[in-house]
Write a protein that holds these residues in place. Structure first.
Motif, PDB file in Angstrom:
ATOM      1  N   LYS B 114       0.831  -1.211   0.000  1.00  8.85           N
ATOM      2  CA  LYS B 114       0.000   0.000   0.000  1.00  8.85           C
ATOM      3  C   LYS B 114       0.867   1.264   0.000  1.00  8.85           C
ATOM      4  CE  LYS B 114      -3.856  -2.317   2.396  1.00  8.85           C
ATOM      5  NZ  LYS B 114      -3.415  -3.590   1.803  1.00  8.85           N
ATOM      6  N   PRO B 115       1.692   1.412  -1.043  1.00 12.77           N
ATOM      7  CA  PRO B 115       2.640   2.541  -1.062  1.00 12.77           C
ATOM      8  C   PRO B 115       1.965   3.853  -1.425  1.00 12.77           C
ATOM      9  CG  PRO B 115       2.744   1.326  -3.120  1.00 12.77           C
ATOM     10  CD  PRO B 115       1.750   0.590  -2.264  1.00 12.77           C
ATOM     11  N   LYS B 116       2.489   4.923  -0.836  1.00 15.09           N
ATOM     12  CA  LYS B 116       2.080   6.249  -1.293  1.00 15.09           C
ATOM     13  C   LYS B 116       3.308   7.152  -1.337  1.00 15.09           C
ATOM     14  CE  LYS B 116       0.312   7.408   3.275  1.00 15.09           C
ATOM     15  NZ  LYS B 116       1.025   6.246   3.876  1.00 15.09           N
ATOM     16  N   ALA B 117       3.253   8.149  -2.207  1.00 12.21           N
ATOM     17  CA  ALA B 117       4.395   9.040  -2.399  1.00 12.21           C
ATOM     18  C   ALA B 117       4.849   9.570  -1.036  1.00 12.21           C
ATOM     19  CB  ALA B 117       4.005  10.182  -3.319  1.00 12.21           C
ATOM     20  N   GLY B 118       6.161   9.602  -0.834  1.00 12.46           N
ATOM     21  CA  GLY B 118       6.701  10.103   0.428  1.00 12.46           C
ATOM     22  C   GLY B 118       6.997   9.006   1.426  1.00 12.46           C
ATOM     23  N   ASP B 119       6.410   7.822   1.224  1.00 15.80           N
ATOM     24  CA  ASP B 119       6.698   6.687   2.116  1.00 15.80           C
ATOM     25  C   ASP B 119       8.155   6.260   1.978  1.00 15.80           C
ATOM     26  OD1 ASP B 119       4.161   6.482   3.129  1.00 15.80           O
ATOM     27  OD2 ASP B 119       3.603   4.674   2.024  1.00 15.80           O
ATOM     28  N   VAL B 120       8.651   5.618   3.023  1.00 13.53           N
ATOM     29  CA  VAL B 120       9.990   5.023   2.986  1.00 13.53           C
ATOM     30  C   VAL B 120       9.844   3.511   2.846  1.00 13.53           C
ATOM     31  CG1 VAL B 120      12.133   4.651   4.266  1.00 13.53           C
ATOM     32  CG2 VAL B 120      10.966   6.865   4.409  1.00 13.53           C
ATOM     33  N   LEU B 121      10.439   2.956   1.777  1.00 16.72           N
ATOM     34  CA  LEU B 121      10.448   1.507   1.562  1.00 16.72           C
ATOM     35  C   LEU B 121      11.816   0.957   1.899  1.00 16.72           C
ATOM     36  CD1 LEU B 121       9.081  -1.115   0.064  1.00 16.72           C
ATOM     37  CD2 LEU B 121      10.650  -0.480  -1.768  1.00 16.72           C
ATOM     38  N   LEU B 122      11.824  -0.122   2.672  1.00 18.69           N
ATOM     39  CA  LEU B 122      13.046  -0.880   2.918  1.00 18.69           C
ATOM     40  C   LEU B 122      12.866  -2.234   2.250  1.00 18.69           C
ATOM     41  CD1 LEU B 122      15.771  -1.301   4.524  1.00 18.69           C
ATOM     42  CD2 LEU B 122      14.356  -2.267   6.359  1.00 18.69           C
ATOM     43  N   VAL B 123      13.899  -2.685   1.510  1.00 13.69           N
ATOM     44  CA  VAL B 123      13.791  -3.987   0.846  1.00 13.69           C
ATOM     45  C   VAL B 123      15.087  -4.766   1.050  1.00 13.69           C
ATOM     46  CG1 VAL B 123      14.342  -2.890  -1.395  1.00 13.69           C
ATOM     47  CG2 VAL B 123      13.290  -5.155  -1.366  1.00 13.69           C
ATOM     48  N   LEU B 141       6.967   5.480  -7.974  1.00  9.91           N
ATOM     49  CA  LEU B 141       5.773   5.945  -7.260  1.00  9.91           C
ATOM     50  C   LEU B 141       6.091   7.073  -6.273  1.00  9.91           C
ATOM     51  CD1 LEU B 141       4.209   2.437  -6.542  1.00  9.91           C
ATOM     52  CD2 LEU B 141       3.389   4.119  -8.197  1.00  9.91           C
ATOM     53  N   GLY B 142       7.351   7.510  -6.232  1.00 12.47           N
ATOM     54  CA  GLY B 142       7.684   8.655  -5.373  1.00 12.47           C
ATOM     55  C   GLY B 142       8.078   8.295  -3.960  1.00 12.47           C
ATOM     56  N   LEU B 143       8.490   7.057  -3.736  1.00  6.61           N
ATOM     57  CA  LEU B 143       8.933   6.660  -2.405  1.00  6.61           C
ATOM     58  C   LEU B 143      10.435   6.881  -2.243  1.00  6.61           C
ATOM     59  CD1 LEU B 143       6.249   4.938  -2.978  1.00  6.61           C
ATOM     60  CD2 LEU B 143       7.044   3.501  -1.103  1.00  6.61           C
ATOM     61  N   THR B 144      10.879   6.961  -1.002  1.00  5.86           N
ATOM     62  CA  THR B 144      12.296   6.886  -0.684  1.00  5.86           C
ATOM     63  C   THR B 144      12.618   5.412  -0.501  1.00  5.86           C
ATOM     64  OG1 THR B 144      12.255   9.025   0.410  1.00  5.86           O
ATOM     65  CG2 THR B 144      14.059   7.532   1.019  1.00  5.86           C
ATOM     66  N   VAL B 145      13.703   4.945  -1.144  1.00  6.48           N
ATOM     67  CA  VAL B 145      13.969   3.508  -1.167  1.00  6.48           C
ATOM     68  C   VAL B 145      15.339   3.187  -0.570  1.00  6.48           C
ATOM     69  CG1 VAL B 145      14.261   1.490  -2.643  1.00  6.48           C
ATOM     70  CG2 VAL B 145      12.427   3.116  -3.115  1.00  6.48           C
ATOM     71  N   ILE B 146      15.327   2.274   0.393  1.00  2.00           N
ATOM     72  CA  ILE B 146      16.548   1.781   1.032  1.00  2.00           C
ATOM     73  C   ILE B 146      16.676   0.299   0.704  1.00  2.00           C
ATOM     74  CG2 ILE B 146      17.765   1.471   3.228  1.00  2.00           C
ATOM     75  CD1 ILE B 146      15.669   3.512   4.397  1.00  2.00           C
ATOM     76  N   GLY B 147      17.824  -0.105   0.182  1.00  2.00           N
ATOM     77  CA  GLY B 147      18.037  -1.511  -0.122  1.00  2.00           C
ATOM     78  C   GLY B 147      19.091  -2.119   0.779  1.00  2.00           C
ATOM     79  N   ILE B 148      18.894  -3.382   1.163  1.00  2.51           N
ATOM     80  CA  ILE B 148      19.910  -4.131   1.903  1.00  2.51           C
ATOM     81  C   ILE B 148      20.451  -5.210   0.976  1.00  2.51           C
ATOM     82  CG2 ILE B 148      20.406  -5.550   3.930  1.00  2.51           C
ATOM     83  CD1 ILE B 148      17.924  -4.405   5.277  1.00  2.51           C
ATOM     84  N   ALA B 149      21.783  -5.272   0.846  1.00  6.90           N
ATOM     85  CA  ALA B 149      22.404  -6.302   0.005  1.00  6.90           C
ATOM     86  C   ALA B 149      23.674  -6.781   0.698  1.00  6.90           C
ATOM     87  CB  ALA B 149      22.693  -5.751  -1.378  1.00  6.90           C
ATOM     88  N   GLY B 150      24.383  -7.741   0.074  1.00  8.45           N
ATOM     89  CA  GLY B 150      25.471  -8.412   0.772  1.00  8.45           C
ATOM     90  C   GLY B 150      26.880  -8.108   0.285  1.00  8.45           C
ATOM     91  N   SER B 151      27.067  -7.083  -0.542  1.00  8.50           N
ATOM     92  CA  SER B 151      28.429  -6.734  -0.986  1.00  8.50           C
ATOM     93  C   SER B 151      28.472  -5.287  -1.458  1.00  8.50           C
ATOM     94  CB  SER B 151      28.862  -7.651  -2.127  1.00  8.50           C
ATOM     95  OG  SER B 151      28.240  -7.252  -3.345  1.00  8.50           O
ATOM     96  N   PRO B 152      29.677  -4.683  -1.450  1.00  6.19           N
ATOM     97  CA  PRO B 152      29.820  -3.308  -1.948  1.00  6.19           C
ATOM     98  C   PRO B 152      29.408  -3.197  -3.418  1.00  6.19           C
ATOM     99  CG  PRO B 152      31.802  -4.000  -0.764  1.00  6.19           C
ATOM    100  CD  PRO B 152      30.943  -5.210  -0.905  1.00  6.19           C
ATOM    101  N   THR B 153      29.725  -4.223  -4.219  1.00  6.08           N
ATOM    102  CA  THR B 153      29.361  -4.197  -5.641  1.00  6.08           C
ATOM    103  C   THR B 153      27.842  -4.127  -5.798  1.00  6.08           C
ATOM    104  OG1 THR B 153      31.204  -5.718  -5.895  1.00  6.08           O
ATOM    105  CG2 THR B 153      29.829  -5.339  -7.839  1.00  6.08           C
ATOM    106  N   LYS B 154      27.139  -4.946  -5.021  1.00  5.52           N
ATOM    107  CA  LYS B 154      25.670  -4.934  -5.102  1.00  5.52           C
ATOM    108  C   LYS B 154      25.116  -3.587  -4.628  1.00  5.52           C
ATOM    109  CE  LYS B 154      25.077  -9.906  -4.635  1.00  5.52           C
ATOM    110  NZ  LYS B 154      24.654 -11.027  -3.777  1.00  5.52           N
TER     111      LYS B 154
END
Lengths: 303, 303
Positions: B114-123, B141-154
């Motif tokens: 249920k995303p809306k613009a301005g929301d923060v998504l963590l994945v 959709l206008g969200l702020t997006v934070i990603g978690i991954a397992g290497s500097p390259t990713k």
């Protein structure tokens, strides 16, 4: 007495498991400082007044705390509507079935549980004020209702108020009892306990089941959070779990209170109070909540 | 060749973490018997046909399994629409960004998040095919997006495809990194990992946050379920957690695929494939998924 003020003689106040986290503090709320009045809902009588909305002798309710008498500026204190609180609806219902516990049952079941006729509802702490109300409302909506409680007496009470099945969690294997009561699984789990009981309930859910997190009594006194293990079930069974704070529904309280009062007057909804006499009994009564000692809404009568 | 049959030469098939539970069996699905073909999505070419819907040389997709060639009666095998699979959309996208991973991202984000613009998504698993698609759609959709991954390259890749923040979970304290990236908390956590990472994400959620349980890679190889501890947060923060099985949205697949293809053609959505050559590389490639070795959708090219 300040202008607009009133002096309230408290007649009853509540002891609630939810207050536990305010005593030690948690991730969300700061701990109550030592020496402060413990928060709770109360019912009382106006004994002196400079406030026309709170006339002398009016019965009032609000977040009075554990105390016998106080002067209020009127904020957060409401006179009970005599039309609502009459007949089978006692004034103490204002802090019970028509108060936070009853409203938690009402909005938790209807808004988060998304019940429909034919669904199976499982509810824990079922003989408590939230659980008993949730179960009876679910019966009125055509659901099959299973209650979990902690003694044969409580289980007998659940059958008396119309539950289809009552499980004493102290009596053998809970998972097995759940399979027997709901061979096809549970659609809604209304959780007042948390911890291992929640985990077992998750394992008993049907696909697309809804879990309402209303209370977590098992967690409140735990040294470390207990939590749940069955998270992959959320994928395989498309489960939903949602937490409830009843104050989010504040604007809808009057309608819900009227609906609950009507059910009570018509004899379709009953409630039970477990009243302990004397403010000095409050600490013991509070601690007993975590040992499943209470049977119905636990109140202190200030005599 | 039976009437209506066709012989398919498999060109690519997928290896997926979700297959893990089918190998050992779980509470929901029986274990795949030894000697059976391992299930997976595939792309191939028709090399012989008695079926007018599957003409020779057509590119087709379906649940082909880990194999090089087979004869089908036509059920569950679909010819790719050349209008959809052209330009920047490769045929292997049928089992990637336009297949189960992309559709999981699409419906998980839109329906459960249920995303809306301005929301923060963590994945989490953000450089994987589900995570990268979810994050890019959220940016659109206008969200702020934070990603978690397992290497500097990713992590560098995540910044390249438009993520606002990328956290290497192997690099120090994840909770601290989450507080730095989302000082006010997270509205939506799109979870592909589970276990401790899920617990830390729960502690980072804003009130009324939504948790989408898409994958639980940390659980699939665990001896015992790991689960979560922070359940009382569901009350204090009114959190919701819901599990997703993408096949529940089957009827909406064509519309979602068209939308995803349009984003790709317009250069607004990119995808990455991690192709390993030779059917004999499949077991190693599969095991590597649980060590975070893959970088993008992991496919086997059958040469």
């Amino acid at each position: 007495m300040p202008t607009g003020g009133a002096r309230i003689r408290v007649t009853h106040f509540s002891v609630d498991p939810g207050m536990r986290s305010r005593l030690s503090g948690d991730s969300y709320a700061a701990a109550l400082p030592l020496g402060e009045t413990i928060e709770s809902a109360g019912v009382g009588r106006v004994i002196e007044s400079e406030n026309p909305k709170l006339p002398v002798d009016a019965t009032v309710t609000g977040g009075f705390g554990w105390r016998e008498e106080f002067v209020t500026d009127g904020k957060g204190v409401m006179a009970l509507d005599p039309a609502l609180f009459s007949g089978k609806v006692t004034t103490t219902a204002a802090i019970g079935v028509l108060g936070v516990p009853g409203l938690t049952a009402y909005f938790g079941l209807l808004d988060l549980g998304k019940p429909k006729a034919g669904d199976v509802l499982l509810v824990s702490s079922a003989a408590g004020p939230v659980g008993a109300t949730a179960g009876q409302l679910a019966k009125l909506l055509g659901l099959t209702v299973i209650g979990i409680a902690g003694s044969p007496t409580k289980c007998a009470y659940l059958k008396e108020i119309g539950f289809d099945h009552a499980i004493n969690y102290r009596d053998g294997d809970l998972s097995k009892a759940l399979r027997a009561a709901a061979p096809e699984g549970v659609d809604i789990y209304f959780d007042n306990v948390g911890g291992e009981m929640l985990d077992r309930a998750i394992a008993a859910m049907k696909p697309h089941g809804r879990i309402v997190i209303s209370g977590q009594v098992a967690e409140y006194n735990a040294e470390k959070p207990i939590g749940i293990r069955n998270v992959t079930r959320f994928i395989t069974h498309r489960l939903t779990m949602a937490g409830l704070v009843v104050y989010d529904y504040r604007k809808q309280f009057p309608g819900a209170m009227a609906a609950l009062a009507e059910h009570i007057q018509a004899g379709r909804l009953s409630y039970r109070e477990d009243i302990s006499a004397g403010i000095e009994t409050a600490p013991e009564a509070f601690i007993g909540l975590f040992k499943s000692e209470n049977f119905g809404r636990r109140l202190i009568a200030v005599v």
